[in-house]
Design a protein around this motif. Structure first.
Motif, PDB file in Angstrom:
ATOM      1  N   ASP A  92       0.831  -1.199   0.000  1.00 58.16           N
ATOM      2  CA  ASP A  92       0.000   0.000   0.000  1.00 58.16           C
ATOM      3  C   ASP A  92       0.866   1.251   0.000  1.00 58.16           C
ATOM      4  OD1 ASP A  92      -2.259  -1.522   0.032  1.00 58.16           O
ATOM      5  OD2 ASP A  92      -2.593  -1.379   2.191  1.00 58.16           O
ATOM      6  N   GLY A  93       0.720   2.033  -1.062  1.00 58.56           N
ATOM      7  CA  GLY A  93       1.421   3.305  -1.133  1.00 58.56           C
ATOM      8  C   GLY A  93       2.835   3.266  -1.654  1.00 58.56           C
ATOM      9  N   GLY A  94       3.347   2.077  -2.036  1.00 58.91           N
ATOM     10  CA  GLY A  94       4.721   2.028  -2.495  1.00 58.91           C
ATOM     11  C   GLY A  94       5.062   0.825  -3.346  1.00 58.91           C
ATOM     12  N   VAL A  95       6.024   1.011  -4.247  1.00 60.18           N
ATOM     13  CA  VAL A  95       6.501  -0.060  -5.126  1.00 60.18           C
ATOM     14  C   VAL A  95       8.026  -0.026  -5.155  1.00 60.18           C
ATOM     15  CG1 VAL A  95       6.519  -1.004  -7.474  1.00 60.18           C
ATOM     16  CG2 VAL A  95       4.438   0.043  -6.583  1.00 60.18           C
ATOM     17  N   PHE A  96       8.643  -1.202  -5.072  1.00 59.86           N
ATOM     18  CA  PHE A  96      10.101  -1.333  -5.143  1.00 59.86           C
ATOM     19  C   PHE A  96      10.437  -1.964  -6.491  1.00 59.86           C
ATOM     20  CE2 PHE A  96      14.242  -3.105  -4.586  1.00 59.86           C
ATOM     21  CZ  PHE A  96      14.877  -2.348  -3.620  1.00 59.86           C
TER      22      PHE A  96
END
Length: 274
Positions: A92-96
């Protein structure tokens, strides 16, 4: 200001004497409480000392290793696949993302989420396609200077431990500016939220009391909503340590709105008496 707070809590009808205050005073009054409410997320960020265990477990479950060899060697990304991007983690809220293109293209990482990207020998933090921070991998914690992304179960623990250590170190280093930005954003968000409450009640009350000018009604309702601001602030504070029943919260809000209604009743009494 203290006189206005006391009057709003004890005898809302007495706020009529402040009806000729300007918009600027009313805005400052609302913003004061908005800033107090923003102290909660500000202090929470300032107290951050590491990724919580629940979040670590979620990250471990969400991680998807690339389907080919990909590792960091001497602080430089080295993968068998080229001209591609591996989204190895999405929460939720982020991607790596691991980016193996020859040229880094920030416009690819848009949307209302944060992107952490490793490209060649650098790491990037982006939001809305804009690079917020750029840092060489060599400046991250030494545990991630040599590490494989396509790990096996044998070294999985070391893999996650290394990345969590590096992440904690970077977040703590950015803790102060992060807390300030969160505090400022939250303060302005609260200011808008409080204004919505005041404006809504101002319009509804003026439908019954049209002889009262909008400006005067807005100013008086701004002060009359003091208990509402205090209730929301305490709800924010208490929610950190204990879960408050929604039913109890609604009852408290009802009491807060009742203070505003007491002012409206006094205005109505004076208008009809004339």
């Amino acid at each position: 200001m203290l006189n206005k707070v006391r009057t709003a809590l004890v005898y809302p009808a007495g706020l009529i004497k402040y009806r000729n205050d300007g918009y600027f005073k009313a805005f400052l009054y609302i913003f004061f409480f908005a800033m107090i409410m923003a102290l909660v997320p500000f202090l929470m960020v300032m107290q951050f000392d590491g990724i919580p265990q629940a979040a670590r477990n979620e990250i471990r479950e969400a991680y998807t290793p690339p389907d080919t060899r990909c590792e960091i060697i001497d602080a430089t990304l080295d993968c068998d696949a080229s001209d591609t991007r591996f989204d190895v983690l999405a929460v939720d809220g982020g991607v790596f993302t691991i980016d193996t293109h020859d040229t880094f293209d920030a416009s690819h990482y848009g949307g209302m989420i944060y992107h952490v990207v490793i490209h060649e020998s650098n790491t990037y933090l982006l939001f809305l396609g804009t690079v917020l921070t750029e840092k060489p991998i060599s400046e991250l914690h030494e545990d991630v200077h040599n590490i494989r992304f396509d790990y096996d179960e044998v070294n999985a623990g070391d893999f996650y431990r290394a990345w969590f250590t590096a992440a904690d170190q970077e977040i703590i280093a950015l803790r102060t500016p992060w807390a300030i930005s969160v505090g400022i954003f939250t303060a302005f968000s609260n200011f808008i939220l409080f204004n919505i409450f005041v404006l809504l009640n101002t319009f509804l009350t003026r439908m019954r009391l049209k002889p009262v000018p909008f400006k005067q009604m807005y100013v008086m309702m701004t002060y009359a909503a003091t208990l509402l601001y205090i209730v929301l602030i305490f709800h924010e504070l208490l929610s950190i340590v204990v879960e408050i029943s929604f039913f109890i919260f609604i009852i408290i809000l009802f009491v807060a709105f009742r203070q505003m209604n007491r002012l409206a009743m006094e205005l109505q009494r004076r208008i009809y008496r004339q």
